[in-house]
Design a protein around this motif. Structure first.
Motif, PDB file in Angstrom:
ATOM      1  N   ASP A 157       0.746  -1.047   0.015  1.00  0.00           N
ATOM      2  CA  ASP A 157      -0.034  -0.055   0.035  1.00  0.00           C
ATOM      3  C   ASP A 157       0.916   1.292   0.082  1.00  0.00           C
ATOM      4  O   ASP A 157       0.621   2.055  -0.594  1.00  0.00           O
ATOM      5  N   PHE A 158       1.888   1.349   0.872  1.00  0.00           N
ATOM      6  CA  PHE A 158       2.782   2.349   0.661  1.00  0.00           C
ATOM      7  C   PHE A 158       3.423   2.530  -0.827  1.00  0.00           C
ATOM      8  O   PHE A 158       3.633   3.876  -1.171  1.00  0.00           O
ATOM      9  N   TRP A 159       3.789   1.298  -1.208  1.00  0.00           N
ATOM     10  CA  TRP A 159       4.170   1.566  -2.728  1.00  0.00           C
ATOM     11  C   TRP A 159       3.180   2.372  -3.547  1.00  0.00           C
ATOM     12  O   TRP A 159       3.436   2.920  -4.416  1.00  0.00           O
ATOM     13  N   LEU A 160       2.152   1.757  -3.688  1.00  0.00           N
ATOM     14  CA  LEU A 160       0.659   2.455  -4.352  1.00  0.00           C
ATOM     15  C   LEU A 160       0.966   3.708  -4.221  1.00  0.00           C
ATOM     16  O   LEU A 160       0.444   4.648  -5.199  1.00  0.00           O
ATOM     17  N   MET A 161       0.839   4.205  -2.939  1.00  0.00           N
ATOM     18  CA  MET A 161       0.459   5.531  -2.476  1.00  0.00           C
ATOM     19  C   MET A 161       1.798   6.334  -2.742  1.00  0.00           C
ATOM     20  O   MET A 161       1.733   7.514  -3.658  1.00  0.00           O
ATOM     21  N   LEU A 162       3.018   5.900  -3.214  1.00  0.00           N
ATOM     22  CA  LEU A 162       4.107   6.684  -3.565  1.00  0.00           C
ATOM     23  C   LEU A 162       3.921   6.575  -4.993  1.00  0.00           C
ATOM     24  O   LEU A 162       4.368   7.729  -5.865  1.00  0.00           O
ATOM     25  N   VAL A 163       3.419   5.747  -5.646  1.00  0.00           N
ATOM     26  CA  VAL A 163       3.181   5.709  -7.323  1.00  0.00           C
ATOM     27  C   VAL A 163       2.396   6.818  -7.581  1.00  0.00           C
ATOM     28  O   VAL A 163       2.360   7.386  -8.526  1.00  0.00           O
ATOM     29  N   MET A 164       1.214   6.717  -6.682  1.00  0.00           N
ATOM     30  CA  MET A 164       0.051   7.505  -7.177  1.00  0.00           C
ATOM     31  C   MET A 164       0.446   9.054  -6.746  1.00  0.00           C
ATOM     32  O   MET A 164      -0.054   9.892  -7.796  1.00  0.00           O
ATOM     33  N   THR A 165       1.279   9.299  -5.941  1.00  0.00           N
ATOM     34  CA  THR A 165       1.851  10.619  -5.711  1.00  0.00           C
ATOM     35  C   THR A 165       2.737  11.119  -6.837  1.00  0.00           C
ATOM     36  O   THR A 165       2.368  12.391  -7.291  1.00  0.00           O
ATOM     37  N   LEU A 166       3.611  10.401  -7.120  1.00  0.00           N
ATOM     38  CA  LEU A 166       4.427  10.517  -8.460  1.00  0.00           C
ATOM     39  C   LEU A 166       3.599  10.899  -9.535  1.00  0.00           C
ATOM     40  O   LEU A 166       3.836  11.581 -10.579  1.00  0.00           O
ATOM     41  N   ALA A 167       2.311  10.271  -9.794  1.00  0.00           N
ATOM     42  CA  ALA A 167       1.539  10.046 -11.015  1.00  0.00           C
ATOM     43  C   ALA A 167       1.075  11.421 -10.966  1.00  0.00           C
ATOM     44  O   ALA A 167       0.610  11.777 -12.374  1.00  0.00           O
ATOM     45  N   VAL A 168       0.524  12.070 -10.141  1.00  0.00           N
ATOM     46  CA  VAL A 168      -0.164  13.291 -10.206  1.00  0.00           C
ATOM     47  C   VAL A 168       0.807  14.381 -10.404  1.00  0.00           C
ATOM     48  O   VAL A 168       0.334  15.540 -10.538  1.00  0.00           O
TER      49      VAL A 168
END
Length: 162
Positions: free
Chosen positions: A128-139
């Motif tokens: 989940d932390f990886w997912l949040m990191l990727v989503m943050t970078l995606a925006v």
């Protein structure tokens, strides 16, 4: 937080929380200012309502998504870890492990399941932390579409007549 493990100390939890608090403070104030900078004063009340609605709905969807993935990934990791529990596993050749986590004993099964669940939950949190990191970078590219108010533009002031 993606580097968390089952053996972390207090500082490993506190300091990321401090950095997140600073980051949120440094992000939301400019974001709010940019949101309302191009609105005329008479439209700011409506803009505030829409901004709050979108932020709250987005937060709710994000929390629901992360919680759903946490539960799902915990089950997936639990199943994957459980697949390695058999008499051929070298860990069970150690007498200390075999006596405590005996898969042929009711107490051993209970302790083994608790440990597998603990490890599976940690794996799911890291995912989940990886997912949040990727989503943050995606925006981040969305920052390019934020327009700033034109210099020298005069914003109409609303006149209140009593």
């Amino acid at each position: 937080m993606r580097g968390y493990s089952l053996v972390i100390g207090e500082g490993d939890v506190i300091w990321p929380g401090v950095w997140q608090g600073l980051g949120i403070g440094l992000v939301f104030v400019p974001l709010s200012a940019a949101t309302f900078a191009t609105l005329s004063p008479e439209m700011r009340a409506n803009g505030t309502a829409i901004y709050s609605l979108v932020r709250n709905v987005g937060s709710s969807i994000g929390i629901s998504l992360v919680e759903t993935l946490l539960t799902r990934n915990t089950q997936i990791a639990h199943a994957a870890l459980t697949a390695h529990i058999d008499d051929r596993n070298p860990a069970f050749q150690n007498p200390a492990v075999a006596s405590l986590y005996n898969p042929h004993d009711a107490l051993g099964q209970l302790l083994l399941n608790a440990e597998i669940t603990r490890q599976a939950t940690m794996i799911a949190y890291i995912d989940d932390f990886w997912l949040m990191l990727v989503m943050t970078l995606a925006v981040f590219p969305l920052l390019l579409i934020i327009r700033s108010p034109k210099r020298g533009a005069v914003v109409k002031q609303a006149v209140v007549v009593e």
